[in-house]
Enzyme design. Structure first.
Site, mmCIF file in Angstrom:
data_model
loop_
_atom_site.group_PDB
_atom_site.id
_atom_site.type_symbol
_atom_site.label_atom_id
_atom_site.label_comp_id
_atom_site.label_asym_id
_atom_site.label_seq_id
_atom_site.Cartn_x
_atom_site.Cartn_y
_atom_site.Cartn_z
ATOM 1 N N ASP A 68 0.665 -7.936 -3.083
ATOM 2 C CA ASP A 68 0.024 -6.725 -3.620
ATOM 3 C C ASP A 68 0.989 -5.587 -3.256
ATOM 4 O O ASP A 68 0.837 -4.932 -2.235
ATOM 5 C CB ASP A 68 -1.351 -6.543 -2.972
ATOM 6 C CG ASP A 68 -2.137 -5.418 -3.591
ATOM 7 O OD1 ASP A 68 -2.017 -5.201 -4.808
ATOM 8 O OD2 ASP A 68 -2.875 -4.740 -2.850
ATOM 9 N N ASP B 206 8.084 -7.543 7.885
ATOM 10 C CA ASP B 206 8.666 -7.018 6.656
ATOM 11 C C ASP B 206 8.631 -8.155 5.633
ATOM 12 O O ASP B 206 9.253 -9.206 5.848
ATOM 13 C CB ASP B 206 10.115 -6.576 6.922
ATOM 14 C CG ASP B 206 10.748 -5.954 5.685
ATOM 15 O OD1 ASP B 206 10.275 -6.235 4.566
ATOM 16 O OD2 ASP B 206 11.709 -5.178 5.846
ATOM 17 N N CYS C 202 1.481 -8.070 1.723
ATOM 18 C CA CYS C 202 1.347 -6.607 1.944
ATOM 19 C C CYS C 202 -0.151 -6.320 2.011
ATOM 20 O O CYS C 202 -0.752 -5.945 1.014
ATOM 21 C CB CYS C 202 1.972 -5.844 0.781
ATOM 22 S SG CYS C 202 3.683 -6.293 0.470
ATOM 23 N N SER C 203 -0.754 -6.471 3.145
ATOM 24 C CA SER C 203 -2.213 -6.638 3.146
ATOM 25 C C SER C 203 -3.026 -5.444 3.635
ATOM 26 O O SER C 203 -4.236 -5.408 3.437
ATOM 27 C CB SER C 203 -2.572 -7.839 4.011
ATOM 28 O OG SER C 203 -2.277 -7.544 5.357
ATOM 29 N N ALA C 204 -2.377 -4.480 4.304
ATOM 30 C CA ALA C 204 -3.178 -3.402 4.896
ATOM 31 C C ALA C 204 -3.684 -2.438 3.813
ATOM 32 O O ALA C 204 -2.982 -2.215 2.832
ATOM 33 C CB ALA C 204 -2.329 -2.624 5.900
ATOM 34 N N CYS D 38 -1.230 -1.367 -8.195
ATOM 35 C CA CYS D 38 -2.242 -0.440 -8.724
ATOM 36 C C CYS D 38 -1.531 0.620 -9.564
ATOM 37 O O CYS D 38 -1.801 1.800 -9.422
ATOM 38 C CB CYS D 38 -3.071 0.178 -7.602
ATOM 39 S SG CYS D 38 -2.128 1.164 -6.445
ATOM 40 N N GLY E 88 -6.505 -4.152 4.093
ATOM 41 C CA GLY E 88 -7.250 -5.413 4.161
ATOM 42 C C GLY E 88 -8.282 -5.607 3.075
ATOM 43 O O GLY E 88 -9.117 -6.511 3.172
ATOM 44 N N GLY E 89 -8.240 -4.779 2.027
ATOM 45 C CA GLY E 89 -9.218 -4.906 0.933
ATOM 46 C C GLY E 89 -9.180 -6.296 0.316
ATOM 47 O O GLY E 89 -10.194 -7.008 0.297
ATOM 48 N N LYS E 90 -8.016 -6.688 -0.150
ATOM 49 C CA LYS E 90 -7.949 -7.974 -0.849
ATOM 50 C C LYS E 90 -7.975 -9.142 0.119
ATOM 51 O O LYS E 90 -8.551 -10.181 -0.164
ATOM 52 C CB LYS E 90 -6.695 -8.025 -1.734
ATOM 53 C CG LYS E 90 -6.820 -7.074 -2.886
ATOM 54 C CD LYS E 90 -5.602 -7.026 -3.732
ATOM 55 C CE LYS E 90 -5.585 -5.740 -4.520
ATOM 56 N NZ LYS E 90 -5.420 -4.534 -3.671
HETATM 57 C C1 LIG Z 1 -0.826 -1.567 -2.232
HETATM 58 S S1 LIG Z 1 -0.801 -1.498 -0.519
HETATM 59 C C2 LIG Z 1 -1.691 -2.936 -0.066
HETATM 60 C C3 LIG Z 1 -3.166 -2.827 -0.198
HETATM 61 C C4 LIG Z 1 -3.891 -4.059 0.335
HETATM 62 N N1 LIG Z 1 -3.393 -5.273 -0.269
HETATM 63 C C5 LIG Z 1 -5.377 -3.981 0.121
HETATM 64 O O1 LIG Z 1 -5.901 -4.572 -0.822
HETATM 65 O O2 LIG Z 1 -6.043 -3.321 0.941
HETATM 66 C C6 LIG Z 1 0.824 -1.956 -0.142
HETATM 67 C C7 LIG Z 1 1.072 -2.199 1.331
HETATM 68 O O3 LIG Z 1 2.416 -2.655 1.456
HETATM 69 C C8 LIG Z 1 2.881 -2.268 2.716
HETATM 70 N N2 LIG Z 1 4.348 -2.428 2.689
HETATM 71 C C9 LIG Z 1 5.297 -1.591 2.206
HETATM 72 N N3 LIG Z 1 6.530 -2.130 2.353
HETATM 73 C C10 LIG Z 1 6.348 -3.345 2.934
HETATM 74 C C11 LIG Z 1 7.235 -4.379 3.354
HETATM 75 N N4 LIG Z 1 8.560 -4.283 3.189
HETATM 76 N N5 LIG Z 1 6.709 -5.468 3.937
HETATM 77 C C12 LIG Z 1 5.361 -5.584 4.129
HETATM 78 N N6 LIG Z 1 4.487 -4.640 3.751
HETATM 79 C C13 LIG Z 1 4.973 -3.535 3.156
HETATM 80 C C14 LIG Z 1 2.353 -0.867 2.884
HETATM 81 O O4 LIG Z 1 2.271 -0.532 4.244
HETATM 82 C C15 LIG Z 1 0.975 -0.979 2.212
HETATM 83 O O5 LIG Z 1 -0.021 -1.185 3.182
#
Ligand SMILES: C[S@@+](CC[C@H](N)C(=O)[O-])C[C@H]1O[C@@H](n2cnc3c(N)ncnc32)[C@H](O)[C@@H]1O
Length: 451
Positions: free
Chosen positions: A330, A312, A261-263, A383, A265-267
């Site tokens: 994350d 997903d 779950c990377s967007a 978080c 892209g911080g981590k």
């Molecule tokens: C806590 S944020 C991630 C922050 C990111 N790791 C960073 O450090 O920038 C959680 C992310 O999970 C994504 N997300 C939610 N449900 C998901 C799924 N079923 N599969 C993949 N990503 C998902 C959201 O779009 C969101 O960007």
């Protein structure tokens, strides 16, 4: 130029009525009207303070207004809230100014009747300010904490159960403080000490972070985006707690990594730094519109080992079974650790979504776990400050995944890190707390798969 209070009111109206995010709405107004530095600070405090303190302000108003606040127009309701905020929480604003300026606003956004009404309510508030009967700490602890520190009662109850009264009080108090502006040095381009020199040249004040060796807390600038050093990709905005997650994953140059779950892209970009931009990182997210954010960050920071993937995370195992040396989950979460940064957030959360959320977190963790190679590492982070989404969830996952075990974090902590502040690190997990660490609230657990 519009008055500072009128600009603040317009932002609060957008957040209250149109569901806007306060930071975005505020930035737009500040950009458009370019108020002086003193007015910027005043507007920011009035907007963020009023939005954060909403239930306290409404509780105070409720002592002086006989009709429901909801029956007032949104403009008048928010003028009263802002007036009470100034009277109670802005020491430098004389009560007379708070009343008179609110009446001026009521004239612009109401009629003769509402002008009299606002005037009457606020002057009454000033007269009786020191005689208010607040909820009693011992008789009504939930209401006391909720009204005193401006948190929803369900959140207070959740933390009382997890932490007890004293700790919950400290946490709620810390949630009302202004957080530091933390950045993570892009060590692919520059060292932290060199970056401090560059930032000083741009007039930015710097203080080294306490835990992560890349973190700098910065102040004294107008906006980060306007700094040349930002455009040059020398750093990324990231809280120190979140930066520590990269060190807990601890991938090596050449590793194969999945960030489920990377967007935005911080981590994931931090993982690339730790890998010296060598190896492969599959950076997944479910939202198409967030793919661009990951790409933008990679390009600004000069990273080319990240492959953004629209996926997903509950389905990851279908394509990447036992593919990765390191997997980071994350997870999407309730976000109760970042209340300091998003003033309106606490009022937009509801307790009802927890079951749905933990089910999603577990489904993602189970699928992602199957992508870990024998001897590989699985890190779960959020978080939030909520045991159900954190330690309980990890323990429940481990009950059905005997091939994984929690792994001590101590060998991974940078030397500069005060280990006494992380009493559970040896057990394989940590919970950052705003009142203990001065960071966002953040949870991370590291598990290894038997080899
Ligand atoms: C806590 S944020 C991630 C922050 C990111 N790791 C960073 O450090 O920038 C959680 C992310 O999970 C994504 N997300 C939610 N449900 C998901 C799924 N079923 N599969 C993949 N990503 C998902 C959201 O779009 C969101 O960007």
């Amino acid at each position: 130029m519009r008055s500072a209070r009128k600009l603040a009111l317009e932002v609060i109206y957008q957040v209250d009525r149109e569901g806007a995010y306060s930071n975005i709405a505020l930035n737009k107004v500040l950009e458009k009207y370019q108020p002086e530095k003193k007015d910027r600070a005043f507007i920011t405090e009035l907007v963020y303070g009023t939005l954060k303190r909403l239930n306290t302000l409404d509780w105070i108003a409720g002592r002086f207004v006989s009709r429901p606040l909801d029956s007032l127009t949104p403009w008048i309701r928010n003028i009263i809230r802002m007036g009470i905020y100034q009277i109670f929480f802005m020491d430098k604003v004389p009560n007379s100014a708070a009343c008179n300026e609110s009446v001026n606003l009521a004239r612009k956004f109401g009629h003769q009747g509402t002008v009299k009404f606002v005037n009457g309510v606020l002057r009454n508030v000033v007269r009786h300010k020191d005689r208010l009967k607040w909820p009693d700490k011992d008789a009504e602890p939930v209401e006391y904490l909720s009204i005193h520190y401006s948190h929803p009662t369900w959140m207070v109850s959740l933390w009382l159960e997890e932490f007890g009264f004293e700790e919950t009080e400290k946490l709620c108090r810390a949630n009302n403080e202004t957080p530091p502006n933390s950045i993570r040095t892009n060590t692919l381009k520059i060292s932290r000490d060199e970056l401090i020199g560059v930032l000083a040249g741009e007039g930015v004040e710097c203080r080294k972070g306490e835990f992560a060796p890349e973190t700098i807390n910065i102040s004294g600038f107008k906006s980060i985006a306007s700094l040349k050093s930002h455009a040059q990709g020398l750093y990324l905005v990231q809280d120190e707690s979140s930066t520590m997650v990269g060190h807990i994953v601890a991938p090596k140059p050449g590793s194969k990594v999945i960030d489920a779950c990377s967007a935005p892209g911080g981590k994931t970009t931090h993982l690339a730094q730790l890998m010296n931009n060598q190896g492969r990182i599959l950076a997944g997210d479910i939202h198409q519109h967030k793919m661009g954010l990951i790409k933008e960050n990679c390009s600004r920071l000069g990273i080319n080992i990240i492959e953004p993937a629209l996926v997903d995370a509950r389905e990851l195992h279908k394509e990447y079974k036992e593919w990765a040396d390191f997997v980071l989950v994350d997870a999407p979460c309730s976000g109760l650790g970042v209340l300091r940064r998003r003033p309106e957030l606490r009022w937009r959360k509801t307790v009802n979504r927890f079951n749905e959320l933990t089910a999603l977190q577990m489904a993602i963790l189970r699928s992602a776990a199957q992508c870990v190679k024998a001897g590989g590492v699985l890190v779960y982070s959020t978080c939030t400050v909520n045991r159900r989404e954190n330690l309980d969830l990890v323990r429940s996952f481990l009950e059905n995944a005997p091939e994984f075990r929690l792994d001590s974090l101590l060998p991974l902590f940078p030397d500069t890190c005060d280990r006494t502040k992380f009493p559970t690190a040896a057990e394989g997990y940590i919970q950052f707390l705003p009142h203990v660490h001065g960071t966002d609230g953040f949870f991370a657990a590291r598990m290894v798969k038997e080899g």
